[in-house]
Enzyme design. Structure first.
Site, PDB file in Angstrom:
ATOM      1  N   TYR A 129      43.658  36.030  26.253  1.00  0.00           N
ATOM      2  CA  TYR A 129      42.605  36.107  25.295  1.00  0.00           C
ATOM      3  C   TYR A 129      43.138  35.208  24.061  1.00  0.00           C
ATOM      4  CZ  TYR A 129      38.770  38.973  26.415  1.00  0.00           C
ATOM      5  OH  TYR A 129      37.578  39.349  27.207  1.00  0.00           O
ATOM      6  N   ASP A 152      49.040  44.780  22.223  1.00  0.00           N
ATOM      7  CA  ASP A 152      49.791  43.617  22.077  1.00  0.00           C
ATOM      8  C   ASP A 152      50.643  43.470  20.911  1.00  0.00           C
ATOM      9  OD1 ASP A 152      48.679  42.493  24.701  1.00  0.00           O
ATOM     10  OD2 ASP A 152      46.777  42.434  23.394  1.00  0.00           O
TER      11      ASP A 152
END
Length: 649
Positions: free
Chosen positions: A396, A308
């Site tokens: 998330y 990410d």
């Protein structure tokens, strides 16, 4: 005339305050970001097609120059401000360094290696809308009797699986809202859409099967309770923020914010009350990479192995912090600035907060009952200072804390929350399952896939200076063999400490858990009054987690640094990103594991510690429809750094 004089005084005060609060590691200001963008656009790149800014940050100045500047009583000329820029134009990746003092391009080159820069939000937004106008997808939605106006598509990075030639691609997965706000819980299974990001076209489309969409009832993640006011402002002194510098209790440090890392902590020093001097602990610390591989190897899921920070940007994904939810009433909020896809500065409001925290326990205490006629109790409340951010990356949310304690410790924590990434299934009960589902049935027609999280921290520790070593203090069982001891004691064994100093980077790759050991970063040239070597030790908050993927699996090749929880490498200003600078579609030929393989000397050198906070996440029903926070982290704690307990010095 008076107005002009007053204006001049105000301007001079502003200049004075800017100089007073300046720090060589300050993030680029909005003016510096825009100046960088202007210089790039005025160059030959400005004439090229589709010029897009993917990385624009401070070119970190030479560490020696920064430390000289900070230690000088009369600071010399500060290090030159330069920016590092990565742009895409004409189908190529260009790297530039801009000298902001001269206003000129100091260097420029075309990057030809493996991997690509992070995606911009505009690219991701366009990719999310592309399927909605694609004829084959519209037909697939119609075949499922769904309303396309209720469909949301989310582009995912695709990783690398041995391809010789790669292009910038994403695969879009789509979800059916139908009034639900918990988008990730309602996947439209069976459809895979591959998109070329540079041309922004669908290059591959697959519709292989239909599964029932999970029910929207019972999947709302919103709380029905109002935020409860809470405050942690419990000290007499509080903290001071001067520009990007923060002073609190016995600590002073610099805080920054970047599009890639989010929070950066620099030049953290702690006060030695005996000498009345601040002593260096950490030159630079920040998140370096995240790696989130899902454990479903099927066609629709195998590519979900996200890095990410390098692919999307942790700071770029930071959210506006909410008072009373993310931060207490006494918090101070800080903004960050990043460059947009067009290179102009964008303000990100309230992406960091700073606050005092009451741990509602004792930082130390003792009751003494052996003084005749007295019961003596003393102690001190556990008060600390927290710097916090929250990044939302898809489903998330990561709550990241840097916590400074009066005992000289730095506690680094991360809380994982948000919603699970799930796949649709025809199963409504566990008794029906007859195959490997690669996860847990958490609701009817809903399987949450097993996965990992690895958050890799970059920790450039400078323990009382930058000549440091890694020491492994191993606890070994010893037999009582001395004749004298045998006659005076019935004991037959004890444990002792055997210390090993790592010589090279091969020694700096450490697995934890197989034997009792404490890891210390020490300064072999500095001693306490009674002769102990000063240092800090690493204290993990739970048993370290390492990757269970095989070494020849492509996601593991890209993220091979997850095989060890701890790495120690020689300092190199360019080595900051564990997965390599170009993480998207990387091939594992750049990054922490490659740098460590050079096996450089690390004894009494300027060294960097890397620590992986890892989680093997088996989903459970309590994680649905929203996951309670799951905590991980570590503490850096002084170990013979002070001559006694700094809390009572």
């Amino acid at each position: 005339m008076k107005i002009r004089i007053l204006t001049l005084i105000i301007l001079l005060q502003c200049v004075f305050n800017l100089g007073l609060h300046f720090h060589p590691l300050d993030p680029l200001t909005p003016q510096e970001i825009n100046k960088t963008s202007f210089i790039v656009k005025k160059s030959h790149l400005g004439t090229l097609k589709d010029l897009t800014f993917h990385y624009l940050d401070l070119e970190e100045p030479n560490k020696t120059h920064v430390l000289q500047w900070l230690s000088s009583k009369k600071p010399p000329q500060p290090p030159r401000r330069r920016s590092l820029v990565v742009v895409r134009a004409g189908g190529q990746t260009h790297e530039l360094i801009i000298d902001l003092t001269s206003g000129k391009i100091a260097s420029s080159r075309i990057y030809t290696g493996h991997g690509f820069p992070s995606f911009t939000f505009i690219e991701l937004f366009k990719a999310s809308k592309l399927p909605l106008t694609f004829p084959s997808f519209k037909k697939s939605i119609l075949d499922r009797s769904l309303n396309i106006s209720e469909v949301s598509c989310i582009p995912f990075s695709v990783g690398w699986y041995g391809e010789t030639i790669t292009r910038r691609e994403v695969k879009a997965s789509c979800f059916y809202r139908d009034g639900s706000v918990n988008v990730f819980t309602r996947p439209i299974e069976g459809i895979t859409i591959t998109i070329d990001v540079d041309s922004m076209k669908v290059v591959k489309y697959s519709d292989r099967f239909i599964k029932p969409i999970p029910d929207k009832e019972g999947n709302d993640f919103r709380t029905k309770h109002k935020p409860f006011p809470f405050s942690c402002n419990v000290s007499d002194t509080g903290f001071k923020i001067l520009g990007n510098k923060i002073k609190w209790a016995n600590w002073k440090f610099h805080v920054g914010f970047t599009a890639r890392a989010g929070i950066t902590i620099s030049t953290a020093s702690v006060l030695d009350t005996r000498t009345k001097r601040f002593r260096r602990v950490m030159y630079r610390g920040h998140l370096s990479e995240t790696f989130v591989p899902y454990m479903d190897p099927t066609y629709d899921w195998y590519f979900r192995t996200f890095m990410d920070i390098g692919e999307f940007g942790f700071g770029r994904s930071a959210v506006n912090l909410q008072p009373l939810i993310d931060c207490p009433q006494n918090a101070a909020f800080l903004d960050g600035y990043v460059a947009g896809p067009d290179g102009t500065a964008q303000q990100m409001s309230n992406v960091m907060c700073v606050f005092e925290k009451n741990g509602y326990g004792a930082s130390f205490r003792h009751t003494e009952i052996n003084v005749p006629g007295q019961v003596i109790t003393s102690g001190e409340a556990d008060i600390s200072l927290v710097v916090r951010m929250v990044a939302t990356l898809g489903n998330y949310d990561y709550i990241v804390d840097w916590e400074f304690k009066k005992n000289g410790a730095i506690r680094v924590g991360v809380d994982l929350t948000g919603v699970l990434e799930v796949k649709a299934t025809s199963y409504t009960s566990n008794e029906q399952i007859t195959e490997n589902t690669y996860g847990t049935l958490v609701a009817k027609n809903t399987i949450a896939i097993n996965h990992d999280h690895y958050l890799t921290y970059y920790l450039d520790l400078d323990i009382d200076g930058n000549g440091n070593s890694l020491v492994k203090a191993k606890l070994k069982t010893a037999r009582v063999t001395d004749v004298h001891n045998k006659t005076s004691s019935p004991r037959k064994s004890y444990w002792t400490v055997v210390k090993e100093t790592a010589k090279t980077e091969a020694d700096g790759r450490v697995r934890l858990g197989s034997e009792p050991v404490e890891l210390l970063i020490v300064n072999p040239q500095k001693k306490t009054k009674i002769g102990n070597t000063v240092g800090y030790r690493l204290i993990p908050e739970h048993l370290p987690v390492t990757s269970l993927l095989t070494d020849d699996d492509y996601p593991e090749i890209r993220a091979s640094y997850t095989k060890y929880p701890v790495w120690v490498t020689a300092y190199n200003r360019s080595e900051k990103w564990a997965g390599g600078f170009y993480s998207d579609r990387s091939r594992g030929d750049d990054g922490l594991a490659v740098w460590s393989s050079r096996n450089r000397e690390i004894e009494n050198k300027d060294i960097v510690m890397w620590y992986n906070v890892g989680f093997h996440h088996i989903p459970y029903q309590e994680d649905f429809p929203v996951m309670p926070t799951l905590h991980g982290g570590f503490t850096l704690r002084p170990s013979n750094f002070f001559d006694n307990d700094p809390l009572i010095a």
